[in-house]
Write a protein that holds these residues in place. Sequence first.
Motif, mmCIF file in Angstrom:
data_model
loop_
_atom_site.group_PDB
_atom_site.id
_atom_site.type_symbol
_atom_site.label_atom_id
_atom_site.label_comp_id
_atom_site.label_asym_id
_atom_site.label_seq_id
_atom_site.Cartn_x
_atom_site.Cartn_y
_atom_site.Cartn_z
ATOM 1 N N PRO A 43 0.815 -1.217 0.000
ATOM 2 C CA PRO A 43 0.000 0.000 0.000
ATOM 3 C C PRO A 43 0.849 1.267 0.000
ATOM 4 C CG PRO A 43 -0.912 -1.573 1.541
ATOM 5 C CD PRO A 43 0.415 -2.123 1.080
ATOM 6 N N MET A 44 2.125 1.142 0.324
ATOM 7 C CA MET A 44 3.018 2.299 0.327
ATOM 8 C C MET A 44 3.669 2.535 -1.041
ATOM 9 S SD MET A 44 2.436 2.999 3.417
ATOM 10 C CE MET A 44 3.596 4.174 4.026
ATOM 11 N N ASP A 46 4.195 3.484 -4.986
ATOM 12 C CA ASP A 46 3.712 4.589 -5.823
ATOM 13 C C ASP A 46 2.744 4.027 -6.861
ATOM 14 O OD1 ASP A 46 3.375 6.541 -7.839
ATOM 15 O OD2 ASP A 46 5.358 7.387 -7.437
ATOM 16 N N GLU A 47 1.460 4.320 -6.689
ATOM 17 C CA GLU A 47 0.457 3.734 -7.577
ATOM 18 C C GLU A 47 0.584 4.216 -9.022
ATOM 19 O OE1 GLU A 47 -1.547 7.321 -5.686
ATOM 20 O OE2 GLU A 47 -0.359 5.676 -4.919
ATOM 21 N N THR A 48 1.109 5.405 -9.239
ATOM 22 C CA THR A 48 1.294 5.909 -10.605
ATOM 23 C C THR A 48 2.349 5.080 -11.334
ATOM 24 O OG1 THR A 48 0.679 8.137 -9.921
ATOM 25 C CG2 THR A 48 1.860 7.926 -12.006
ATOM 26 N N LEU A 49 3.470 4.819 -10.667
ATOM 27 C CA LEU A 49 4.530 4.011 -11.285
ATOM 28 C C LEU A 49 4.058 2.575 -11.514
ATOM 29 C CD1 LEU A 49 7.711 5.216 -9.363
ATOM 30 C CD2 LEU A 49 7.016 5.776 -11.702
ATOM 31 N N LEU A 50 3.312 2.033 -10.564
ATOM 32 C CA LEU A 50 2.788 0.678 -10.708
ATOM 33 C C LEU A 50 1.832 0.597 -11.892
ATOM 34 C CD1 LEU A 50 2.577 -2.190 -9.644
ATOM 35 C CD2 LEU A 50 0.788 -1.388 -8.089
ATOM 36 N N TYR A 51 0.946 1.575 -12.009
ATOM 37 C CA TYR A 51 0.016 1.601 -13.138
ATOM 38 C C TYR A 51 0.767 1.717 -14.465
ATOM 39 C CZ TYR A 51 -3.592 2.986 -16.374
ATOM 40 O OH TYR A 51 -4.415 3.048 -17.463
ATOM 41 N N GLU A 52 1.761 2.585 -14.518
ATOM 42 C CA GLU A 52 2.538 2.763 -15.754
ATOM 43 C C GLU A 52 3.252 1.468 -16.150
ATOM 44 O OE1 GLU A 52 5.058 6.113 -14.973
ATOM 45 O OE2 GLU A 52 3.424 7.560 -15.255
ATOM 46 N N ALA A 53 3.819 0.766 -15.172
ATOM 47 C CA ALA A 53 4.500 -0.493 -15.463
ATOM 48 C C ALA A 53 3.500 -1.521 -15.982
ATOM 49 C CB ALA A 53 5.210 -1.016 -14.221
ATOM 50 N N GLY A 54 2.346 -1.637 -15.331
ATOM 51 C CA GLY A 54 1.314 -2.578 -15.773
ATOM 52 C C GLY A 54 0.775 -2.249 -17.147
ATOM 53 N N ALA A 55 0.534 -0.970 -17.403
ATOM 54 C CA ALA A 55 0.022 -0.546 -18.710
ATOM 55 C C ALA A 55 1.033 -0.838 -19.818
ATOM 56 C CB ALA A 55 -0.316 0.943 -18.681
ATOM 57 N N TYR A 56 2.322 -0.602 -19.533
ATOM 58 C CA TYR A 56 3.386 -0.876 -20.497
ATOM 59 C C TYR A 56 3.409 -2.365 -20.859
ATOM 60 C CZ TYR A 56 8.105 -1.233 -22.438
ATOM 61 O OH TYR A 56 9.183 -1.480 -23.262
ATOM 62 N N VAL A 71 1.656 -4.332 4.888
ATOM 63 C CA VAL A 71 2.296 -3.294 5.673
ATOM 64 C C VAL A 71 1.798 -3.465 7.099
ATOM 65 C CG1 VAL A 71 2.430 -0.813 6.101
ATOM 66 C CG2 VAL A 71 2.491 -1.670 3.774
ATOM 67 N N TYR A 72 2.735 -3.603 8.032
ATOM 68 C CA TYR A 72 2.363 -3.790 9.433
ATOM 69 C C TYR A 72 2.296 -2.431 10.121
ATOM 70 C CZ TYR A 72 3.416 -8.622 8.501
ATOM 71 O OH TYR A 72 3.410 -9.879 7.967
ATOM 72 N N LEU A 73 1.123 -2.124 10.629
ATOM 73 C CA LEU A 73 0.957 -0.864 11.327
ATOM 74 C C LEU A 73 1.457 -0.945 12.762
ATOM 75 C CD1 LEU A 73 -2.561 0.138 9.993
ATOM 76 C CD2 LEU A 73 -0.328 0.866 9.174
ATOM 77 N N ASN A 74 1.362 -2.112 13.355
ATOM 78 C CA ASN A 74 1.849 -2.332 14.709
ATOM 79 C C ASN A 74 2.625 -3.646 14.722
ATOM 80 O OD1 ASN A 74 2.325 -2.667 17.400
ATOM 81 N ND2 ASN A 74 0.222 -2.349 18.058
#
Length: 77
Positions: A43-44, A46-56, A71-74
């Motif tokens: 969840p941490m 970068d969703e923009t970079l992830l989307y760009e990689a997937g779209a490519y 991601v562990y919050l505690n």
Amino acid sequence: SDYYFGVTSLLNDSFLTAKALRSAFGESAGGTLLYLRLEDISPMSDETLLYEAGAYLHKRHIPFMLAVIPVYLNPEN
């Protein structure tokens, strides 16, 4: 269509499972399908970079998988 299929380690060596999956997805028994695996996505990320990689990859018909980590919050829990 996009599909994701995960097999537990109990089924990894099962010939019948492999045969059924090949039939379900229309893959020939002699063929090998390779995937590019995008790892350590959280969840941490970068969703923009992830989307760009997937779209490519999608645009070029390159099969890929996403490996998501929690991601562990505690950390004590």
